[in-house]
Scaffold this motif. Structure first.
Motif, PDB file in Angstrom:
ATOM      1  N   THR A 116       0.944  -0.979  -0.064  1.00 53.35           N
ATOM      2  CA  THR A 116       0.182  -0.220   0.004  1.00 53.35           C
ATOM      3  C   THR A 116       0.996   1.016  -0.019  1.00 53.35           C
ATOM      4  OG1 THR A 116      -1.349  -1.016   1.461  1.00 53.35           O
ATOM      5  CG2 THR A 116      -1.807   0.500   0.600  1.00 53.35           C
ATOM      6  N   LEU A 155       2.201   1.640  -3.119  1.00 53.66           N
ATOM      7  CA  LEU A 155       1.284   2.409  -4.161  1.00 53.66           C
ATOM      8  C   LEU A 155       0.539   3.848  -3.961  1.00 53.66           C
ATOM      9  CD1 LEU A 155      -1.774  -0.192  -4.727  1.00 53.66           C
ATOM     10  CD2 LEU A 155       0.195   0.071  -6.421  1.00 53.66           C
ATOM     11  N   LEU A 171       1.079   6.412  -7.297  1.00 55.62           N
ATOM     12  CA  LEU A 171       0.045   7.212  -7.649  1.00 55.62           C
ATOM     13  C   LEU A 171      -0.498   8.504  -7.120  1.00 55.62           C
ATOM     14  CD1 LEU A 171      -2.421   3.546  -7.297  1.00 55.62           C
ATOM     15  CD2 LEU A 171      -0.949   5.129  -9.268  1.00 55.62           C
ATOM     16  N   LYS A 226      -1.194   9.213  -3.886  1.00 57.99           N
ATOM     17  CA  LYS A 226      -2.615   9.047  -2.892  1.00 57.99           C
ATOM     18  C   LYS A 226      -2.459   9.441  -1.337  1.00 57.99           C
ATOM     19  CE  LYS A 226      -5.638   8.034  -6.169  1.00 57.99           C
ATOM     20  NZ  LYS A 226      -7.165   8.646  -6.053  1.00 57.99           N
ATOM     21  N   GLU A 246      -6.628   1.963   8.679  1.00 62.51           N
ATOM     22  CA  GLU A 246      -8.198   1.744   9.585  1.00 62.51           C
ATOM     23  C   GLU A 246      -7.257   0.189  10.332  1.00 62.51           C
ATOM     24  OE1 GLU A 246     -12.674   3.073   8.483  1.00 62.51           O
ATOM     25  OE2 GLU A 246     -11.759   1.522   7.318  1.00 62.51           O
ATOM     26  N   GLU A 301     -18.400   7.582   1.659  1.00 59.30           N
ATOM     27  CA  GLU A 301     -17.583   7.505   0.531  1.00 59.30           C
ATOM     28  C   GLU A 301     -16.813   8.137  -0.482  1.00 59.30           C
ATOM     29  OE1 GLU A 301     -18.703   4.709  -1.262  1.00 59.30           O
ATOM     30  OE2 GLU A 301     -19.485   3.921   1.022  1.00 59.30           O
ATOM     31  N   LYS A 317     -13.438   7.970   1.007  1.00 59.18           N
ATOM     32  CA  LYS A 317     -12.779   6.949   0.755  1.00 59.18           C
ATOM     33  C   LYS A 317     -12.022   6.901  -0.253  1.00 59.18           C
ATOM     34  CE  LYS A 317     -14.626   3.737   4.262  1.00 59.18           C
ATOM     35  NZ  LYS A 317     -15.111   2.230   4.549  1.00 59.18           N
ATOM     36  N   ARG A 318     -12.883   7.151  -1.521  1.00 57.22           N
ATOM     37  CA  ARG A 318     -12.391   6.792  -2.799  1.00 57.22           C
ATOM     38  C   ARG A 318     -11.558   7.443  -3.093  1.00 57.22           C
ATOM     39  NH1 ARG A 318     -17.569   9.425  -5.330  1.00 57.22           N
ATOM     40  NH2 ARG A 318     -16.458  10.828  -5.830  1.00 57.22           N
ATOM     41  N   ARG A 319     -11.290   8.866  -2.544  1.00 56.96           N
ATOM     42  CA  ARG A 319      -9.957   9.365  -2.916  1.00 56.96           C
ATOM     43  C   ARG A 319      -8.236   8.469  -2.236  1.00 56.96           C
ATOM     44  NH1 ARG A 319     -13.193  13.074  -3.397  1.00 56.96           N
ATOM     45  NH2 ARG A 319     -13.698  14.781  -5.010  1.00 56.96           N
ATOM     46  N   CYS A 320      -9.097   8.103  -1.630  1.00 60.17           N
ATOM     47  CA  CYS A 320      -7.730   7.305  -0.386  1.00 60.17           C
ATOM     48  C   CYS A 320      -7.982   5.870  -0.820  1.00 60.17           C
ATOM     49  CB  CYS A 320      -8.226   7.268   0.736  1.00 60.17           C
ATOM     50  SG  CYS A 320      -8.091   8.799   1.319  1.00 60.17           S
ATOM     51  N   LEU A 321      -6.218   5.264  -0.663  1.00 55.99           N
ATOM     52  CA  LEU A 321      -6.385   3.765  -0.469  1.00 55.99           C
ATOM     53  C   LEU A 321      -6.749   3.525   0.440  1.00 55.99           C
ATOM     54  CD1 LEU A 321      -2.603   3.750  -2.545  1.00 55.99           C
ATOM     55  CD2 LEU A 321      -4.729   3.510  -3.410  1.00 55.99           C
ATOM     56  N   HIS A 322      -6.917   2.457   0.557  1.00 52.09           N
ATOM     57  CA  HIS A 322      -7.403   1.862   2.238  1.00 52.09           C
ATOM     58  C   HIS A 322      -6.876   1.053   2.539  1.00 52.09           C
ATOM     59  CE1 HIS A 322      -9.713  -0.238   4.866  1.00 52.09           C
ATOM     60  NE2 HIS A 322     -10.047   0.809   5.124  1.00 52.09           N
ATOM     61  N   LEU A 323      -6.329   0.949   3.654  1.00 47.71           N
ATOM     62  CA  LEU A 323      -5.212  -0.088   4.298  1.00 47.71           C
ATOM     63  C   LEU A 323      -6.261  -0.132   6.185  1.00 47.71           C
ATOM     64  CD1 LEU A 323      -2.655  -1.211   4.559  1.00 47.71           C
ATOM     65  CD2 LEU A 323      -1.546   0.265   5.632  1.00 47.71           C
ATOM     66  N   PHE A 324      -6.074  -1.609   6.057  1.00 47.38           N
ATOM     67  CA  PHE A 324      -7.152  -2.434   7.039  1.00 47.38           C
ATOM     68  C   PHE A 324      -5.450  -2.740   7.588  1.00 47.38           C
ATOM     69  CE2 PHE A 324      -8.575  -5.467   9.970  1.00 47.38           C
ATOM     70  CZ  PHE A 324      -9.655  -3.929  10.908  1.00 47.38           C
TER      71      PHE A 324
END
Lengths: 314, 448
Positions: free
Chosen positions: A33, A36, A40, A42, A47, A203, A206-213
């Motif tokens: 992540t 990326l 990218l 971003k 979370e 939403e 979230k759309r603008r970010c990469l998501h990492l759990f």
């Protein structure tokens, strides 16, 4: 500025290696992540449960890249005057007082009101210019030359309005100040947002970010983390400790112990010169990683089973 | 490869992951960046760009594994396809040739392509499975195979007969494989469609007709509904009325600047958080519905800070603490049985209930409170105490009555609904989840 940092992000393995040197063991998922996010351009929304190293990740990223970390702690009621910018009212006031006399001089000779007004128009908006702008964390992150790591911590605690105006910064790396116009980033900051999931983020964000759990770590990873963070702990005890914590997490607890609490416990064990996990020692130190009376009771019920299993496994 | 990624995104959307166009573009860039060689890296990258919550990650995990499980063409029993080891003929159809020579990859590719041409990603209902199986088989050239089999059966000679029977076996295998493939695609693409239909059905069915088995799903629906309503309404919102200068406030604020008006203040409109007192009937006449009413109250209790809950039958007791202390299952059982709450399960007595409320809890009401009563108003011919209800109405901002019976039954038999009507802000039939949602939306929309 980008290319001399490219070597830090050349490959996923490099990131993993570099972060390990900075004292942070990241899983393949985290490294991917980060990779990326850098390439990218971003932000990352991180979370996961409390204490798994979300904030630490940002701190380590700053150390690794050798750039400053700017941290914005979110809370209910945080608004743009505290996060983005504010006008320096005092300075504006002072300047008007000082310039009052100057103004008379300057307007001398103007015959009519129209003439004086048009003369004043030559100097538009002196008081609402960059000189009177007090940058707050977000704006200063954009303005810092050489880049920064921007950490927006616990973004879920902030209000929805705040989230809305984060959007502009996250997608375009710019800030619109009504009186001045748009201020663009001198160099793009590396942005991380953390959330504890007290509420669902919108939403749009979230759309603008990469998501990492980031979940609780696997035993292998956790042993590795303890090895790096508490090097004084013997290998044998480390195995027992991780096995114990992993089992405790499977119980139905109000707050399962996180990595930071495991580390605390490991440090406590080092201080006590413990050589192995015997139940009495565990009972006396339970409160270092369990923070609720009910949880302690639950674990005490199963203490002998868990400790026994931990000793066998290690 | 990008087509494959597109299909994965379609499958993810079908299973309920919301993916915007910009996110799918990110996924595309990410895949280009990390390449397709390392499966784990690709998965991590797509997961970071496409799945944006814990739940979505789980769905993603499952879909990705199912999607990229490139199982070749095989016998389901032995897990591999063994060619009959017979030489294919020049004149044989392409499908026959592939089956005879045991070209696993070719068969698998041909199956995927045929399914693609048959627009497999459009599959929605299980009744469509056979149609898609047929189309896929046709796309692979089943006709040619059948023709070969017919031709061989007419020919003489041991070798032709052997080849014919081998082909028939291979044909069965082909059917098996295509069926499995279509099944798999169905579960990928149609998962949510079926779920949506069930959900829609559940939302409109009368609560009293619901089965125990639907209860879990119902809880999920209700929880989602409460969450959405709460997101919409519960936060204290300031809608500033730009254009209206608050002169007093501006003067006060700007005293510090020697009265120079640096910091104009505008009149703002505050919207309050809803403040609710809920009374729920748990008597036998509404037993079937009460469970869901309580479930709803429980969820509401989790979401709203200022709510006081009561249940009643022959008398009224406060149960806010039960909602806070216990998990939902246990709380509901406790409430319906009345463990240790001091509730009397005799005939329903609305009169007594209102008297209880007046005696102990009337002070709860203020001009901000909304009172919510859930019950059928069947009072067993007792004193309805309409004047107390009138008092409650006067003391509160609004009084809302939700009745599980349809309006035609109001006022029939021992129902006192018609007499209570004048004291209520509004009365609504509330027997499905959809009713519930509409009512609660109204309820939470507290105007200034």
């Amino acid at each position: 500025m980008k290319h001399h940092r490219d070597q830090h992000f050349a490959s996923i393995e490099d990131i993993q290696h570099g972060f390990e040197e900075a004292g942070y063991i990241c899983s393949q998922q985290i490294a991917t992540t980060l990779f990326l996010a850098y390439h990218l351009g971003k932000p990352i929304l991180v979370e996961g449960p409390a204490g798994v190293g979300k904030t630490e990740l940002a701190k380590t990223a700053a150390t690794y890249l050798r750039i400053p970390l700017i941290r914005l702690q979110c809370y209910e009621g945080l608004d743009e005057s505290k996060a983005l910018y504010e006008w320096k009212y005092g300075k504006q006031l002072l300047y008007t007082q000082i310039l009052k006399d100057k103004l008379n001089e300057f307007l001398e000779g103007a015959e009519s009101l129209d003439a004086s007004i048009s003369r004043l128009h030559q100097y538009d908006d002196i008081f609402f210019s960059l000189h009177f702008l007090e940058p707050r964390p977000l704006l200063s992150a954009l303005q810092r030359e050489g880049g920064t790591v921007l950490l927006v911590d616990e973004v879920d605690k902030s209000d929805q309005e705040f989230e809305a105006f984060l959007l502009e910064i996250l997608s375009d790396f710019q800030v619109s100040v009504p009186e001045i116009g748009t201020i663009r980033a001198i160099s793009k900051p590396f942005v991380l947002l953390t959330s504890n999931n007290t509420r669902e983020m919108s939403e749009a964000l979230k759309r603008r970010c990469l998501h990492l759990f980031i979940p609780f770590p696997e035993p292998k990873l956790e042993r590795e983390i303890i090895r790096v963070r508490v090097p004084d702990l013997s290998e044998n005890l480390r195995g027992q400790l991780v096995s114990f914590i992993q089992q405790v997490r499977k119980l139905d607890l109000k707050k399962p112990p996180s990595i930071s609490e495991t580390i605390d416990w490991a440090r406590v064990l080092v201080l006590l010169h413990a050589s192995s996990l015997n139940p009495d020692l565990v009972r006396d130190t339970l409160n270092t990683f369990l923070k609720f009376e009910e949880d302690i009771e639950i674990v005490q019920e199963h203490l002998y089973d868990i400790a026994g299993k931990a000793l066998r496994e290690a | 490869m990008e087509q494959v990624l597109q299909n994965l995104i379609i499958a993810l959307r079908a299973s309920g992951v919301r993916i915007s166009v910009s996110e799918s573009m990110d996924a595309m860039y990410a895949a280009r960046l990390v390449g397709y060689e390392n499966r784990q890296t690709l998965k991590d990258s797509l997961s970071a760009t496409l799945a944006k919550s814990h739940r979505e990650k789980e769905i993603f995990e499952a879909s990705f594994n199912r999607f990229f499980s490139l199982d070749g063409f095989s016998d389901p029993e032995t897990d591999s396809y063994r060619a009959p080891a017979l030489e294919p003929n020049e004149e044989d159809a392409p499908l026959t040739q592939m089956l005879l020579s045991g070209d696993n990859t070719g068969l698998s590719m041909s199956m995927r392509e045929a399914a693609q041409r048959a627009d497999i990603s459009g599959i929605r209902f299980f009744t469509q499975k056979n149609l898609y199986i047929q189309r896929t088989l046709q796309g692979m050239g089943l006709e040619g195979l059948d023709r070969d089999i017919r031709r061989l059966s007419k020919e003489d000679g041991a070798s032709s007969r052997q080849k014919g029977s081998a082909l028939k076996e291979a044909r069965d295998l082909l059917f098996e494989n295509v069926r499995n493939f279509v099944e798999q695609q169905f579960s990928l693409f149609a998962g949510s469609a079926t779920r949506e239909i069930i959900e829609k059905y559940l939302r409109n069915i009368r609560l009293s007709n619901l089965e125990q088995q639907d209860y879990h799903q119902m809880r999920a629906i209700i929880q989602r509904m409460v969450k959405r309503l709460n997101d919409l309404h519960s936060r204290r919102r300031k809608t500033s009325k730009r254009g209206w200068l608050d002169l007093k406030k501006t003067l006060r604020e700007n005293v510090a600047y020697q009265g120079i008006l640096f910091d104009p203040r505008w009149k703002a409109k505050k919207i309050d958080r809803p403040d609710i007192v809920a009374l729920c009937d748990v008597s036998r006449s509404v037993e079937a519905v009460a469970r869901f009413m309580l479930l709803f109250l429980y969820s509401l209790n989790e979401a709203l800070a200022r709510i006081r809950s009561f249940i009643f039958c022959s008398n009224l007791v406060e149960v806010s603490h039960v909602f806070e202390e216990y998990q939902v299952e246990e709380a509901l059982v406790r409430l319906q049985r009345g463990f240790g709450l001091g509730i009397k399960f005799g005939g329903t007595d609305y009169g007594q209930v209102f008297q209880d409320f007046k005696k102990t809890w009337l002070d709860l009401l203020s001009n901000k409170t909304t009172v919510l009563i859930l019950g059928d108003a069947r009072n067993n011919y007792g004193n309805p105490q309409t004047d107390i209800l009138g008092l409650i109405r006067e003391r509160s901002r609004r009084l809302i009555w939700l009745n599980p019976e349809p309006p035609a039954f109001w006022g029939t038999g021992d129902s006192e609904m018609r007499r209570y009507l004048p004291s209520c802000y509004f009365v609504k039939e509330c027997s499905t989840v959809n009713h519930l949602e509409r009512v609660v939306d109204l309820l939470l929309r507290t105007q200034a």
